[in-house]
Write a protein that holds these residues in place. Sequence first.
Motif, PDB file in Angstrom:
ATOM      1  N   PRO A 257      10.072  -5.686  -5.601  1.00  0.00           N
ATOM      2  CA  PRO A 257       9.226  -6.019  -4.436  1.00  0.00           C
ATOM      3  C   PRO A 257       8.076  -5.030  -4.249  1.00  0.00           C
ATOM      4  O   PRO A 257       6.985  -5.424  -3.827  1.00  0.00           O
ATOM      5  N   ILE A 258       8.313  -3.757  -4.592  1.00  0.00           N
ATOM      6  CA  ILE A 258       7.230  -2.772  -4.478  1.00  0.00           C
ATOM      7  C   ILE A 258       6.098  -3.125  -5.449  1.00  0.00           C
ATOM      8  O   ILE A 258       4.918  -3.099  -5.088  1.00  0.00           O
ATOM      9  N   ASN A 261       4.229  -6.203  -4.147  1.00  0.00           N
ATOM     10  CA  ASN A 261       3.304  -5.854  -3.066  1.00  0.00           C
ATOM     11  C   ASN A 261       2.070  -5.142  -3.611  1.00  0.00           C
ATOM     12  O   ASN A 261       0.953  -5.395  -3.195  1.00  0.00           O
ATOM     13  N   LYS A 262       2.285  -4.258  -4.600  1.00  0.00           N
ATOM     14  CA  LYS A 262       1.172  -3.491  -5.144  1.00  0.00           C
ATOM     15  C   LYS A 262       0.209  -4.364  -5.950  1.00  0.00           C
ATOM     16  O   LYS A 262      -0.993  -4.314  -5.762  1.00  0.00           O
TER      17      LYS A 262
ATOM     18  N   VAL B 152       4.042  -3.151   5.694  1.00  0.00           N
ATOM     19  CA  VAL B 152       2.802  -3.670   5.127  1.00  0.00           C
ATOM     20  C   VAL B 152       2.169  -4.696   6.075  1.00  0.00           C
ATOM     21  O   VAL B 152       0.951  -4.690   6.297  1.00  0.00           O
ATOM     22  N   ILE B 205      -6.177  -0.021  -1.100  1.00  0.00           N
ATOM     23  CA  ILE B 205      -5.974  -1.408  -1.509  1.00  0.00           C
ATOM     24  C   ILE B 205      -5.515  -2.247  -0.315  1.00  0.00           C
ATOM     25  O   ILE B 205      -5.962  -3.382  -0.141  1.00  0.00           O
ATOM     26  N   GLU B 206      -4.682  -1.678   0.540  1.00  0.00           N
ATOM     27  CA  GLU B 206      -4.174  -2.465   1.667  1.00  0.00           C
ATOM     28  C   GLU B 206      -5.089  -2.389   2.888  1.00  0.00           C
ATOM     29  O   GLU B 206      -4.896  -3.124   3.850  1.00  0.00           O
ATOM     30  N   ARG B 209      -7.387  -5.588   1.373  1.00  0.00           N
ATOM     31  CA  ARG B 209      -6.820  -6.923   1.188  1.00  0.00           C
ATOM     32  C   ARG B 209      -6.864  -7.843   2.409  1.00  0.00           C
ATOM     33  O   ARG B 209      -7.027  -9.050   2.255  1.00  0.00           O
ATOM     34  N   SER B 227      -3.840   3.740  -3.417  1.00  0.00           N
ATOM     35  CA  SER B 227      -2.648   3.302  -2.687  1.00  0.00           C
ATOM     36  C   SER B 227      -1.772   4.489  -2.314  1.00  0.00           C
ATOM     37  O   SER B 227      -1.850   5.558  -2.917  1.00  0.00           O
ATOM     38  N   THR B 230       5.268   3.197  -1.303  1.00  0.00           N
ATOM     39  CA  THR B 230       5.954   2.306  -0.369  1.00  0.00           C
ATOM     40  C   THR B 230       7.445   2.326  -0.670  1.00  0.00           C
ATOM     41  O   THR B 230       7.882   2.807  -1.724  1.00  0.00           O
ATOM     42  N   GLU B 231       8.202   1.776   0.253  1.00  0.00           N
ATOM     43  CA  GLU B 231       9.662   1.800   0.152  1.00  0.00           C
ATOM     44  C   GLU B 231      10.190   0.433   0.556  1.00  0.00           C
ATOM     45  O   GLU B 231       9.743  -0.144   1.558  1.00  0.00           O
ATOM     46  N   PHE B 232      11.155  -0.075  -0.225  1.00  0.00           N
ATOM     47  CA  PHE B 232      11.764  -1.371   0.092  1.00  0.00           C
ATOM     48  C   PHE B 232      13.052  -1.149   0.865  1.00  0.00           C
ATOM     49  O   PHE B 232      13.813  -0.236   0.577  1.00  0.00           O
ATOM     50  N   ILE B 241       8.779  -3.939   3.338  1.00  0.00           N
ATOM     51  CA  ILE B 241       8.190  -2.841   2.586  1.00  0.00           C
ATOM     52  C   ILE B 241       7.446  -1.947   3.561  1.00  0.00           C
ATOM     53  O   ILE B 241       6.574  -2.402   4.296  1.00  0.00           O
ATOM     54  N   PHE B 263      -3.833  -3.057 -13.661  1.00  0.00           N
ATOM     55  CA  PHE B 263      -3.753  -4.263 -12.833  1.00  0.00           C
ATOM     56  C   PHE B 263      -4.266  -5.513 -13.550  1.00  0.00           C
ATOM     57  O   PHE B 263      -3.740  -6.596 -13.358  1.00  0.00           O
TER      58      PHE B 263
END
Lengths: 351, 351
Positions: A257-258, A261-262, B152, B205-206, B209, B227, B230-232, B241, B263
């Motif tokens: 999932p990380i 999302n990225k 997020v 990036i976030e 978006r 970026s 992040t953590e799930f 996330i 990417f």
Amino acid sequence: MKTKKKIKLLLLTLLIVTLSSCNSKKEDSNNIQTETPIEAKDPLPSWEEGKTKESIKSYVVDVTTEGSPNFIPITDRIATFDNDGNLWSEQPAYFQLFFAISRIKALAPEHPEWKNKQPYKAVLENDMKSLMASGEKGLIEIVMTTHAGMTVEAFEKIVKDWLAKAKHPRFGKPYNELIYQPMLELLNYLRANDFKTYIVSGGGIEFMRPWVEEAYGIPKDQVVGSSIKTEFSLENGQAQIKRLPAIDFIDDKAGKPIGINKFIGKKPVFTSGNSDGDLQMMQYGDSNKHKSFQLYLHHTDAEREWAYDRDSHIGQLNKGLDYAIENGWTITDMKKDWKVIYPFQLNEAKN
Amino acid sequence: MKTKKKIKLLLLTLLIVTLSSCNSKKEDSNNIQTETPIEAKDPLPSWEEGKTKESIKSYVVDVTTEGSPNFIPITDRIATFDNDGNLWSEQPAYFQLFFAISRIKALAPEHPEWKNKQPYKAVLENDMKSLMASGEKGLIEIVMTTHAGMTVEAFEKIVKDWLAKAKHPRFGKPYNELIYQPMLELLNYLRANDFKTYIVSGGGIEFMRPWVEEAYGIPKDQVVGSSIKTEFSLENGQAQIKRLPAIDFIDDKAGKPIGINKFIGKKPVFTSGNSDGDLQMMQYGDSNKHKSFQLYLHHTDAEREWAYDRDSHIGQLNKGLDYAIENGWTITDMKKDWKVIYPFQLNEAKN
């Protein structure tokens, strides 16, 4: 890197490598059958009629029919697929591991010192005991030796050359022919309904990119995977990116999932996997505000493919199976639900 | 994080914030003009006739005409655009920095301790001297406080709410209206010729978006940027996330080609930037086996936008300008080449 598991895999792999003959004949494997024959009325002809096929089709119709309370706008139709054991086989070991071992053997003539240096000696002599003794450090060294130290373009060529020559020990076919015909149909069916299909795999992103577009119709920028670090340089006006022997990102379990999302920036509505490593990706999809669909592939066909789940060292499906049952996710029973496994078997199919 | 430079930026920003009134009126800024009026015969109507416009058009015609020796297959038509100072303005400071300062002020009531704690005290009191004294550590703390610690989805909402309310100090318009009309036309022109357009920005990036699809027609999964980690987690069956206060990737200078490779997985044929931070991305495009095009935007219009290059603390264009001239890249002279800067000025345009 799930190293203990990988060491066990390597053990298995080496056993196979020892048993199977080393096929170095050059053959053209470019004309793989990737076009999926879709009948006018059945988008999933290699899927047996039944609950699994019906649930996939009714989901797709439900969320793509304008006016349906579950309608999903096209921009949100994100479908993510695990690769190993989900789009192609992963037995008797991850195919990327066969690649790494093949590379060690190919590089050995340039490294006479490997004959007396672990863990290379162990790989070259198919000596599993010594290889296991080299531990996590040894295994990472093998991966880095085979996957780093060259430009991105050089690595792509190495992967393509390997795919063109190497044969799977059981089926005697190029590895990229061991892709699942029913999953090709599913990918096409989803794309025909304006889903955007992505690979989200624990495998190396640059190990997959050279061939997945031809195999699955998934372009390079729709591949999320594990990666090593890279370095940019400009030499004589020529820019290049070199692969470094250091881990950048592991796209497995919570990493999936990380990574989604990225790279994608949106939560999937359709997730497809086959192991516990896919569970978090599927839970992530399951939390979508839109109606979502989770599809677990259960390897139940020892005769035509392999049968493994809760106790397997490769593609273990244990927690995921429990979670899927508890949460009413759809589980494909390979033996019951698939008429055919691989595209090259289409002519032999019972249909 | 180019921290010394950023501290200088912050200084500038704070000056501006002090001088400009804080506009907290809620206004609907959703109906931004994003449709680009394209005349039947001119795909770039806001570009003055001349060398720059001609070179863009002749490149596109050359590489998209079947039979041309420079023809590029559609799957290789990758175009990458820097954002700050290239698709929207970046003066008097990066807009993301205005966002961070606005967030500190918005969060201050929940943090009474900030009144006596640096670097927050400095931001709240517009005290540049103390802020500078807090150094790199202080600045990173401000960024992490405002960009991490939430899901997020929550961050996306914060960015959208800010865009809906905040006004640019000079133009009194929402920040996402300070996008360049000629560049919107260029993006549309390239897409009409089957180029796939990506943003490759040093910005978050976030942070990008939530609004770039509406502003530029670039979907979320075609945005490459800096970026944080992040953590799930799965809480009560709900997957989420969360954004962590740690840097994951800086997409600037050599980071740009690395981000592109990670990417997108393909080398661009068309690159567009405005600062030294874009040079490596453009060198990377320049090394493409296909005929490539590098477009530098030179900010030369102090009257309608801003004029800055070699000595600027924001969007410095020094090495890049030399390299572009030496290598015959195309340089847009904003003052000479653009009939209009922003979409909201279209009615006032001399055309």
